[in-house]
Design an enzyme around this catalytic site. Structure first.
Site, PDB file in Angstrom:
ATOM      1  N   ASP A  68       1.012  -1.221  -0.014  1.00 29.90           N
ATOM      2  CA  ASP A  68      -0.146   0.025  -0.128  1.00 29.90           C
ATOM      3  C   ASP A  68       0.732   1.290  -0.175  1.00 29.90           C
ATOM      4  O   ASP A  68       2.055   1.275   0.159  1.00 29.90           O
ATOM      5  CB  ASP A  68      -0.881  -0.002   1.104  1.00 29.90           C
ATOM      6  N   ASN A 137      -7.453  -2.682  14.486  1.00 32.72           N
ATOM      7  CA  ASN A 137      -8.733  -2.684  14.162  1.00 32.72           C
ATOM      8  C   ASN A 137      -8.720  -4.180  13.174  1.00 32.72           C
ATOM      9  O   ASN A 137      -9.754  -4.537  12.478  1.00 32.72           O
ATOM     10  CB  ASN A 137      -9.330  -1.612  13.342  1.00 32.72           C
ATOM     11  N   HIS A 139      -7.049  -4.279  10.211  1.00 33.23           N
ATOM     12  CA  HIS A 139      -6.722  -4.222   8.940  1.00 33.23           C
ATOM     13  C   HIS A 139      -5.310  -5.147   8.538  1.00 33.23           C
ATOM     14  O   HIS A 139      -4.519  -5.041   9.125  1.00 33.23           O
ATOM     15  CB  HIS A 139      -6.796  -2.745   8.468  1.00 33.23           C
ATOM     16  N   GLU A 144      -9.413  -1.696   5.625  1.00 39.46           N
ATOM     17  CA  GLU A 144     -10.142  -1.475   6.687  1.00 39.46           C
ATOM     18  C   GLU A 144     -11.379  -1.961   6.767  1.00 39.46           C
ATOM     19  O   GLU A 144     -12.022  -2.699   5.923  1.00 39.46           O
ATOM     20  CB  GLU A 144     -10.689   0.168   6.615  1.00 39.46           C
TER      21      GLU A 144
HETATM   22  C1  GLP Z   1      -0.344   0.520   8.868  1.00 42.46           C
HETATM   23  C2  GLP Z   1      -0.052  -0.364   7.501  1.00 42.46           C
HETATM   24  C3  GLP Z   1      -0.318  -1.829   7.706  1.00 42.46           C
HETATM   25  C4  GLP Z   1       0.352  -2.189   9.055  1.00 42.46           C
HETATM   26  C5  GLP Z   1      -0.535  -1.545  10.224  1.00 42.46           C
HETATM   27  C6  GLP Z   1       0.110  -1.769  11.549  1.00 42.46           C
HETATM   28  O1  GLP Z   1      -1.575   1.280   8.725  1.00 42.46           O
HETATM   29  N1  GLP Z   1      -0.787   0.346   6.254  1.00 42.46           N
HETATM   30  O2  GLP Z   1       0.472  -2.348   6.748  1.00 42.46           O
HETATM   31  O3  GLP Z   1       0.343  -3.786   9.267  1.00 42.46           O
HETATM   32  O4  GLP Z   1      -0.710  -0.128  10.133  1.00 42.46           O
HETATM   33  O5  GLP Z   1       1.200  -1.151  11.902  1.00 42.46           O
HETATM   34  P1  GLP Z   1       1.999  -1.414  13.053  1.00 42.46           P
HETATM   35  O6  GLP Z   1       3.064  -2.488  12.561  1.00 42.46           O
HETATM   36  O7  GLP Z   1       2.997  -0.127  12.917  1.00 42.46           O
HETATM   37  O8  GLP Z   1       1.387  -1.560  14.367  1.00 42.46           O
END
Ligand code: GLP
Length: 244
Positions: A68, A137, A139, A144
């Site tokens: 992404d 959440n 995702h 989302e």
């Molecule tokens: C972001 C990314 C995800 C990631 C998630 C968790 O928004 N788009 O790919 O897995 O949040 O992030 P973190 O690893 O910092 O908790």
């Protein structure tokens, strides 16, 4: 089928994940790696870089596609996922930059960019192994919670909880982009193997819900229960609410 492995801490989680990715690179030097951003995989990338520096890994033929990108951020913006990938991995190993792919957040025509990205993944023969983190959440990528599972790469509106979680990287919540381009759930599910890393107590509830609760687009990661080759590596804190 989901196989869950427990690591005692973040470092061990990162080493196990890097081991799996490096095995993939050794077995198929020109493999397609699906890559993720966020704080969770940073240790995995650091470990891969360490093994590359020791001469144990060769990225010269490896191809990558990232999950992404924020819509509207320039590549030079240090919060763009393009920047993140160069900082944490691409600029530290012998990967050919021409073989790395991140959705182009600066392309204003969302439909055009998402279509291009989806076709690009197909033209590469699909993803051999997709690395994932897990949002609070549920995702994955930037898929989302929603009323249905998105098939393909698409443009999403980020939820307040994601903006809240990600604002720590920006000057303020107002600076967090409101939209992103992300592989769809269908795109992710077409990867041959999936490797999800998760750590910390704050993710314990969502881990239990996603992998032991009902499969629902309200918890996007729950769809992974229907994939036939998923490995989850979590530290003890993240796995503390998994039913034993
Ligand atoms: C972001 C990314 C995800 C990631 C998630 C968790 O928004 N788009 O790919 O897995 O949040 O992030 P973190 O690893 O910092 O908790």
């Amino acid at each position: 089928m989901i196989k869950i492995y427990e690591a005692k801490d973040y470092q061990e989680m990162s080493r196990k994940a890097a081991n799996i990715l490096s095995a993939q690179i050794i077995l198929k030097p020109d493999c397609v790696l699906g890559l993720a951003t966020g704080s969770t995989p940073i240790g995995t990338y650091d470990q891969l870089v360490e093994w590359y520096e020791k001469g144990d890994l060769d990225f010269s033929k490896v191809k990558t596609v990232n999950l992404d990108e924020y819509r509207g951020l320039e590549r030079t913006n240090d919060q763009s996922y393009y920047y993140f990938m160069h900082e944490h991995l691409f600029d530290r190993v012998n990967i050919d930059p021409a073989n790395t792919n991140v959705p182009d957040g600066t392309e204003p025509d969302a439909e055009k960019e998402c279509e291009r990205y989806e076709r690009l993944i197909d033209s590469m023969g699909g993803v051999d192994i997709q690395l994932l983190g897990l949002g609070h959440n549920g995702h994955i990528g930037f898929n989302e919670p929603a009323a249905s599972f998105a098939q393909k790469t698409h443009c999403v509106d980020l939820t307040e909880s994601t903006i809240e979680a990600n604002k720590r990287f920006f000057a303020s919540a107002d600076d967090v982009p409101r939209q992103a381009y992300t592989m769809g759930i269908g795109t992710i599910m077409r990867a041959k193997k999936i490797l999800l890393v998760v750590n910390g107590e704050a993710k314990a509830d969502i881990v239990a819900k996603a992998f032991f609760g009902p499969v629902t687009p309200e918890v996007p990661a729950s769809i992974l229960q229907f994939h036939n080759d998923v490995v989850v590596i979590g530290d003890s804190a993240a796995l503390s609410k998994v039913p034993r």
